[in-house]
Each structure stands twice: as structure tokens, then as C-alpha cells.
Design a protein around this motif. Structure first.
Motif, PDB file in Angstrom:
ATOM      1  N   VAL A 100       0.678  -0.625   0.411  1.00  0.00           N
ATOM      2  CA  VAL A 100       0.136   0.121   0.269  1.00  0.00           C
ATOM      3  C   VAL A 100       1.032   0.984   0.093  1.00  0.00           C
ATOM      4  O   VAL A 100       1.987   0.701   1.329  1.00  0.00           O
ATOM      5  CB  VAL A 100      -0.485  -0.015   1.577  1.00  0.00           C
ATOM      6  CG1 VAL A 100      -1.641   0.958   1.565  1.00  0.00           C
ATOM      7  CG2 VAL A 100      -1.059  -1.516   1.185  1.00  0.00           C
ATOM      8  N   THR A 101       0.092   2.371  -0.933  1.00  0.00           N
ATOM      9  CA  THR A 101       1.160   3.420  -0.655  1.00  0.00           C
ATOM     10  C   THR A 101       0.507   4.740  -1.497  1.00  0.00           C
ATOM     11  O   THR A 101      -1.005   5.002  -1.021  1.00  0.00           O
ATOM     12  CB  THR A 101       2.355   3.648  -2.082  1.00  0.00           C
ATOM     13  OG1 THR A 101       0.879   3.468  -2.853  1.00  0.00           O
ATOM     14  CG2 THR A 101       2.396   1.921  -2.499  1.00  0.00           C
ATOM     15  N   GLY A 102       1.532   5.305  -0.155  1.00  0.00           N
ATOM     16  CA  GLY A 102       0.282   7.289  -0.501  1.00  0.00           C
ATOM     17  C   GLY A 102       1.153   8.029  -0.710  1.00  0.00           C
ATOM     18  O   GLY A 102       2.537   8.063  -0.273  1.00  0.00           O
ATOM     19  N   LEU A 103       0.711   8.680  -1.483  1.00  0.00           N
ATOM     20  CA  LEU A 103       0.724   9.874  -1.885  1.00  0.00           C
ATOM     21  C   LEU A 103       0.436  11.405  -1.686  1.00  0.00           C
ATOM     22  O   LEU A 103      -0.437  11.450  -1.687  1.00  0.00           O
ATOM     23  CB  LEU A 103       1.381  10.247  -3.369  1.00  0.00           C
ATOM     24  CG  LEU A 103       2.180   8.854  -4.229  1.00  0.00           C
ATOM     25  CD1 LEU A 103       1.511   8.627  -5.668  1.00  0.00           C
ATOM     26  CD2 LEU A 103       3.583   8.964  -3.567  1.00  0.00           C
ATOM     27  N   THR A 205      -3.346  10.644  -2.331  1.00  0.00           N
ATOM     28  CA  THR A 205      -4.137   9.350  -2.681  1.00  0.00           C
ATOM     29  C   THR A 205      -3.393   8.255  -1.743  1.00  0.00           C
ATOM     30  O   THR A 205      -2.467   8.906  -1.723  1.00  0.00           O
ATOM     31  CB  THR A 205      -3.693   9.269  -4.196  1.00  0.00           C
ATOM     32  OG1 THR A 205      -2.350   9.419  -4.504  1.00  0.00           O
ATOM     33  CG2 THR A 205      -4.453  10.690  -4.377  1.00  0.00           C
ATOM     34  N   THR A 206      -4.256   6.930  -1.470  1.00  0.00           N
ATOM     35  CA  THR A 206      -3.963   5.788  -1.139  1.00  0.00           C
ATOM     36  C   THR A 206      -4.171   4.734  -1.810  1.00  0.00           C
ATOM     37  O   THR A 206      -5.369   4.893  -2.623  1.00  0.00           O
ATOM     38  CB  THR A 206      -4.186   5.802   0.283  1.00  0.00           C
ATOM     39  OG1 THR A 206      -3.393   6.611   1.051  1.00  0.00           O
ATOM     40  CG2 THR A 206      -3.905   4.233   0.809  1.00  0.00           C
ATOM     41  N   SER A 207      -3.272   4.024  -2.639  1.00  0.00           N
ATOM     42  CA  SER A 207      -3.374   2.907  -3.227  1.00  0.00           C
ATOM     43  C   SER A 207      -2.411   1.420  -3.055  1.00  0.00           C
ATOM     44  O   SER A 207      -1.653   1.979  -2.306  1.00  0.00           O
ATOM     45  CB  SER A 207      -3.324   3.108  -4.867  1.00  0.00           C
ATOM     46  OG  SER A 207      -1.793   3.539  -5.134  1.00  0.00           O
ATOM     47  N   ALA A 248       5.076   7.852   1.383  1.00  0.00           N
ATOM     48  CA  ALA A 248       4.519   6.308   2.265  1.00  0.00           C
ATOM     49  C   ALA A 248       5.073   5.564   1.599  1.00  0.00           C
ATOM     50  O   ALA A 248       4.012   5.270   0.589  1.00  0.00           O
ATOM     51  CB  ALA A 248       3.777   7.249   3.066  1.00  0.00           C
ATOM     52  N   PHE A 249       4.439   4.301   1.973  1.00  0.00           N
ATOM     53  CA  PHE A 249       4.645   3.253   2.127  1.00  0.00           C
ATOM     54  C   PHE A 249       4.159   2.063   3.374  1.00  0.00           C
ATOM     55  O   PHE A 249       4.514   2.877   4.755  1.00  0.00           O
ATOM     56  CB  PHE A 249       5.203   2.239   1.434  1.00  0.00           C
ATOM     57  CG  PHE A 249       6.587   1.351   2.166  1.00  0.00           C
ATOM     58  CD1 PHE A 249       7.028   1.180   3.377  1.00  0.00           C
ATOM     59  CD2 PHE A 249       7.982   2.404   1.866  1.00  0.00           C
ATOM     60  CE1 PHE A 249       7.890   0.650   4.203  1.00  0.00           C
ATOM     61  CE2 PHE A 249       9.006   2.813   2.267  1.00  0.00           C
ATOM     62  CZ  PHE A 249       9.021   1.650   3.263  1.00  0.00           C
ATOM     63  N   GLY A 250       3.230   0.999   3.385  1.00  0.00           N
ATOM     64  CA  GLY A 250       2.530   0.634   4.612  1.00  0.00           C
ATOM     65  C   GLY A 250       2.262  -0.800   4.584  1.00  0.00           C
ATOM     66  O   GLY A 250       3.466  -1.697   4.186  1.00  0.00           O
TER      67      GLY A 250
END
Length: 267
Positions: A100-103, A205-207, A248-250
Motif C-alpha cells: 500500500v502506497t500513499g502520495l 491518494t492511497t492505493s 509513504a508505504f505501509g
């Protein structure tokens, strides 16, 4: 079949089983066709830039945007999942990690008449899979082994190639021409005017993304499979304005399976 021959065959089978068991126990890694791992580590990075824009409201850090820790230095690889694997001859390894990544990008321009302002923000999340043997030698997975600067989706981080899971470059440019005041006929200039325009654009955004890595025909041995991720951000302002870029990543998971491709397989 005579009893002597039968006993000989049984003894040979037992010896073979014992040898295979001894090999597996000697290196401490049992043979298996598949393995898996998960990631709950959250890492982020943020860059800001501002010029002559005292009214802008920006996050204090990427931790304010994402629950996690900032990376010590952006554009560095962080190991997020890792498992030992044991392969026999002619075996290949297929690895399918998901992440999961976020920008977050914010561009704000503050422009007065007869001037131009540009704000740019970027964020990116990259990933790679690494196979390391007992001697510490790293094997590069395909398709990263074919990466170059001209291939879309390839990203070089700290000298190693990774795949671009999520990237964004957001640019906002605003220009205002000279303002004049004309008479009622519209033919004679009787004065000038001055004003300021502010435009603010924010995207968050998160994807989730999955990418397949292949280690073809690795060879017999015990290896360490690692999945690594990296984040990058940037921000710049020309004129007046503010820019914020964060990435970010999670949450993540990894599934790896040993397979036998067709004879003489190659890309």
C-alpha cells in the motif's frame, strides 16, 4: 525379486532419505515450495519549499500525514519483508509482493500582475526483490535485470534498480498580465491596477500495488529473499508560492513460490 535384491533397494532408499534429511537439517532450512511474509512498517518522507507566501498552511512533517516514521535519508532501500528459501537444481523463484502506497502533493502559487509563479511537488514509492546467497552475493530479479534509464517503470535508487510502484509530479503555473484601466471608449489608458491571485491545489491518494519478480534458474542452495522499498519526495517554487511533496508505504504482503520452467527457459 530375491530377498537380497529387495533388501538392497530398501537400504538404498533409506540411505537416500537419510542423506536428504541430513542436508536439510545441516543448513537449518527445510525444503518447501512456497513461503510468505507480511509488512506493517510505515515509512514516509516529505519535502517543502516556500517563497514570499506567508499565508500557506502546510503539514509539519510526513508523520502528520501518515502514521509512521520518517526515513533517515530518502532515496534509500528499506527491507520490509524477508524469508529464507531453499532451492534445488533447475528451480526458479517467482515472488509477488504487494504494498500500500500513499502520495501527497500540494502546489500553491501567489502571483501578482505582470509576473509568473510556478510550484512543483513530487512523490514516489519504489520496490525491488533481492535474492542473496550464503556468500552475500545478490541476484537481481527480472525484469529489473533488464532495466535502464530509458525503460518506463524503472527507477534507480542508491545505485540499484527498482520498479516504480507509485509516482506523481504535480506542477502549477500561474501568469498574470499587466492590468490597465481604459476610458469609456476603450481607446485611451487612464490608469493601472494591481492585484494578487492565489491558487492552491492539493492531491492526497492511497492505493495498493502488486508486482511480480522472477529469479530464473537460480541453482541449488539456501538463499535469503528480501523485498525492499524506497520513498522519494521533492518540492520547488519559482516566483511566489508553496510546494509540498510527500510519499509513504505501509501494509504489505509477499508470496514466493519455487517453480520449474520449461527446459532452457530464458527471457
Amino acid at each position: 525379486m530375491s530377498k537380497l535384491v529387495s533388501k538392497t533397494i530398501v537400504a538404498a532408499m533409506l540411505a537416500g532419505c537419510f542423506a536428504a534429511s541430513a542436508f536439510a537439517q545441516s543448513n537449518g532450512t527445510p525444503s518447501s515450495k512456497a513461503t510468505a511474509d507480511i509488512n506493517t512498517l510505515v515509512k514516509c518522507t516529505m519535502s517543502t519549499a516556500t517563497s514570499n507566501d506567508g499565508g500557506a498552511q502546510i503539514p509539519q512533517s510526513c508523520v502528520n500525514l501518515y502514521t509512521g516514521a520518517e526515513v533517515a535519508t530518502q532515496n534509500e532501500w528499506v527491507t520490509i519483508m524477508e524469508k529464507p528459501v531453499k532451492l534445488s537444481n533447475s528451480q526458479s523463484l517467482v515472488v509477488s509482493p504487494s504494498l500500500v502506497t500513499g502520495l501527497y502533493t500540494q502546489t500553491r502559487t501567489k502571483t501578482s500582475t505582470n509576473s509568473t509563479s510556478t510550484a512543483q511537488a513530487m512523490g514516489g514509492v519504489y520496490m525491488k526483490a533481492v535474492l542473496t546467497d550464503d556468500a552475500g552475493n545478490e541476484i537481481v530479479a527480472a525484469p529489473l535485470s533488464s532495466c535502464s534509464s530509458g525503460v518506463l517503470g524503472c527507477q534507480e535508487v542508491a545505485g540499484d534498480w527498482g520498479v516504480q510502484l507509485d509516482t506523481r509530479i504535480q506542477t502549477l503555473t500561474q501568469s498574470l498580465s499587466t492590468c490597465t484601466v481604459m476610458d469609456m471608449t476603450g481607446t485611451t489608458q487612464i490608469g493601472t491596477c494591481d492585484f494578487t491571485s492565489i491558487i492552491d491545489l492539493v492531491l492526497n491518494t492511497t492505493s495498493a500495488h502488486t508486482f511480480n519478480f522472477v529469479f530464473p534458474n537460480v541453482g541449488q542452495g539456501v538463499y535469503t529473499l528480501s523485498v525492499k522499498a524506497a520513498v522519494a519526495s521533492g518540492a520547488s517554487v519559482i516566483g511566489s508560492g508553496t510546494a509540498v511533496g510527500a510519499a509513504a508505504f505501509g501494509l504489505g504482503s509477499m508470496i514466493a513460490e519455487s517453480v520449474r520452467f520449461v527446459h532452457d527457459f530464458e527471457f
